[in-house]
Design a protein around this motif. Structure first.
Motif, PDB file in Angstrom:
ATOM      1  N   UNK A 157       4.381  -0.947 -59.314  1.00 27.17           N
ATOM      2  CA  UNK A 157       3.041  -1.296 -58.853  1.00 27.17           C
ATOM      3  C   UNK A 157       2.329  -2.182 -59.877  1.00 27.17           C
ATOM      4  N   UNK A 158       1.951  -3.370 -59.460  1.00 34.04           N
ATOM      5  CA  UNK A 158       1.215  -4.282 -60.315  1.00 34.04           C
ATOM      6  C   UNK A 158       2.045  -5.033 -61.340  1.00 34.04           C
ATOM      7  N   UNK A 159       3.347  -4.813 -61.372  1.00 36.28           N
ATOM      8  CA  UNK A 159       4.208  -5.496 -62.344  1.00 36.28           C
ATOM      9  C   UNK A 159       4.534  -6.892 -61.842  1.00 36.28           C
ATOM     10  N   UNK A 160       4.435  -7.859 -62.731  1.00 38.93           N
ATOM     11  CA  UNK A 160       4.710  -9.246 -62.366  1.00 38.93           C
ATOM     12  C   UNK A 160       6.194  -9.430 -62.051  1.00 38.93           C
ATOM     13  N   UNK A 161       6.487 -10.442 -61.256  1.00 38.27           N
ATOM     14  CA  UNK A 161       7.867 -10.775 -60.917  1.00 38.27           C
ATOM     15  C   UNK A 161       8.521 -11.377 -62.163  1.00 38.27           C
ATOM     16  N   UNK A 162       9.815 -11.132 -62.354  1.00 42.02           N
ATOM     17  CA  UNK A 162      10.602 -11.578 -63.505  1.00 42.02           C
ATOM     18  C   UNK A 162      10.110 -10.988 -64.827  1.00 42.02           C
ATOM     19  N   UNK A 163       9.475  -9.822 -64.758  1.00 44.69           N
ATOM     20  CA  UNK A 163       9.090  -9.095 -65.959  1.00 44.69           C
ATOM     21  C   UNK A 163       9.760  -7.740 -65.883  1.00 44.69           C
ATOM     22  N   UNK A 164      10.589  -7.441 -66.848  1.00 40.63           N
ATOM     23  CA  UNK A 164      11.328  -6.189 -66.840  1.00 40.63           C
ATOM     24  C   UNK A 164      10.457  -4.992 -67.164  1.00 40.63           C
ATOM     25  N   UNK A 165      10.937  -3.809 -66.790  1.00 37.31           N
ATOM     26  CA  UNK A 165      10.234  -2.564 -67.064  1.00 37.31           C
ATOM     27  C   UNK A 165      10.549  -2.105 -68.487  1.00 37.31           C
ATOM     28  N   UNK A 166       9.539  -1.754 -69.253  1.00 38.21           N
ATOM     29  CA  UNK A 166       9.666  -1.257 -70.627  1.00 38.21           C
ATOM     30  C   UNK A 166      10.453  -2.215 -71.525  1.00 38.21           C
ATOM     31  N   UNK A 167      10.101  -3.502 -71.484  1.00 35.14           N
ATOM     32  CA  UNK A 167      10.807  -4.483 -72.310  1.00 35.14           C
ATOM     33  C   UNK A 167      10.015  -4.850 -73.555  1.00 35.14           C
ATOM     34  N   UNK A 168       8.804  -4.354 -73.693  1.00 34.04           N
ATOM     35  CA  UNK A 168       7.980  -4.729 -74.840  1.00 34.04           C
ATOM     36  C   UNK A 168       7.710  -6.214 -74.818  1.00 34.04           C
ATOM     37  N   UNK A 169       7.939  -6.897 -75.919  1.00 35.42           N
ATOM     38  CA  UNK A 169       7.728  -8.343 -75.970  1.00 35.42           C
ATOM     39  C   UNK A 169       8.978  -9.131 -75.646  1.00 35.42           C
ATOM     40  N   UNK A 170      10.100  -8.435 -75.401  1.00 37.88           N
ATOM     41  CA  UNK A 170      11.370  -9.100 -75.160  1.00 37.88           C
ATOM     42  C   UNK A 170      11.497  -9.488 -73.687  1.00 37.88           C
ATOM     43  N   UNK A 171      10.622 -10.387 -73.248  1.00 42.22           N
ATOM     44  CA  UNK A 171      10.587 -10.797 -71.856  1.00 42.22           C
ATOM     45  C   UNK A 171      11.100 -12.230 -71.725  1.00 42.22           C
ATOM     46  N   UNK A 172      11.510 -12.586 -70.527  1.00 44.25           N
ATOM     47  CA  UNK A 172      12.010 -13.933 -70.258  1.00 44.25           C
ATOM     48  C   UNK A 172      10.963 -14.993 -70.616  1.00 44.25           C
ATOM     49  N   UNK A 173       9.703 -14.731 -70.301  1.00 44.44           N
ATOM     50  CA  UNK A 173       8.634 -15.699 -70.571  1.00 44.44           C
ATOM     51  C   UNK A 173       8.526 -16.019 -72.062  1.00 44.44           C
ATOM     52  N   UNK A 174       8.820 -15.039 -72.924  1.00 45.11           N
ATOM     53  CA  UNK A 174       8.697 -15.240 -74.369  1.00 45.11           C
ATOM     54  C   UNK A 174       9.969 -15.786 -75.012  1.00 45.11           C
TER      55      UNK A 174
END
Length: 163
Positions: free
Chosen positions: A86-103
């Protein structure tokens, strides 16, 4: 005759300054473009194309985000999966901290070219779509990006011409 000499000095200054500044402008605008597409959750070219939503149904077509019975939780309430999604952006993993694709995006520049890259192996699969993954493009040829770069270069040329 002195007007011609002034013009030559301005052109010389521009020919020295632009090759140094152009790759930096392209790098900054390119990285900003990628981040903007992630924030908007879509791709901007001549028009905006929203990314396809994440699937929330199981193989039988039933909603995985809500309880169907009172056996575990209350019927109609959000499941643990639903609360996470709920409310999580697309292409953002769950519990990834700062280790996201965008970064993960970086740029390498030289006087001749600018190369954008990421250390995430799955980035190209998302950008181009492969197998079961839908295409959720965040980088590619874009008239919007070309226009942003052109505007920045024009502003820089004006600054050089003013002296």
């Amino acid at each position: 005759m002195s007007d011609l000499g002034d013009l030559q000095r301005i052109l010389d200054r521009a020919s020295q300054a632009l090759p140094e500044k152009l790759p930096r402008i392209i790098e900054v605008e390119g990285l900003n473009f990628i981040k903007m597409n992630f924030r908007k959750q879509g791709y901007t070219d001549t028009s905006f194309t929203k990314w396809q939503d994440r699937k929330k149904d199981d193989t039988r077509g039933r909603d995985k985000t809500r309880y169907r019975t009172n056996r575990v939780g209350s019927r109609g309430e959000l499941t643990k999966f639903g609360q996470r999604e709920q409310g999580r952006a697309i292409l953002v993993g769950h519990r990834t901290g700062g280790n996201k694709l965008i970064n993960s995006f970086r740029a390498r520049r030289s006087r001749q070219r600018v190369v954008f890259y990421t250390y995430k192996d799955y980035a190209s699969d998302h950008n181009e779509g492969s197998g079961n993954l839908p295409k959720r493009q965040f980088f590619g040829k874009s008239q919007y990006l070309d226009r942003k770069i052109q505007d920045k270069v024009t502003r820089e040329m004006d600054r050089i011409m003013r002296g």
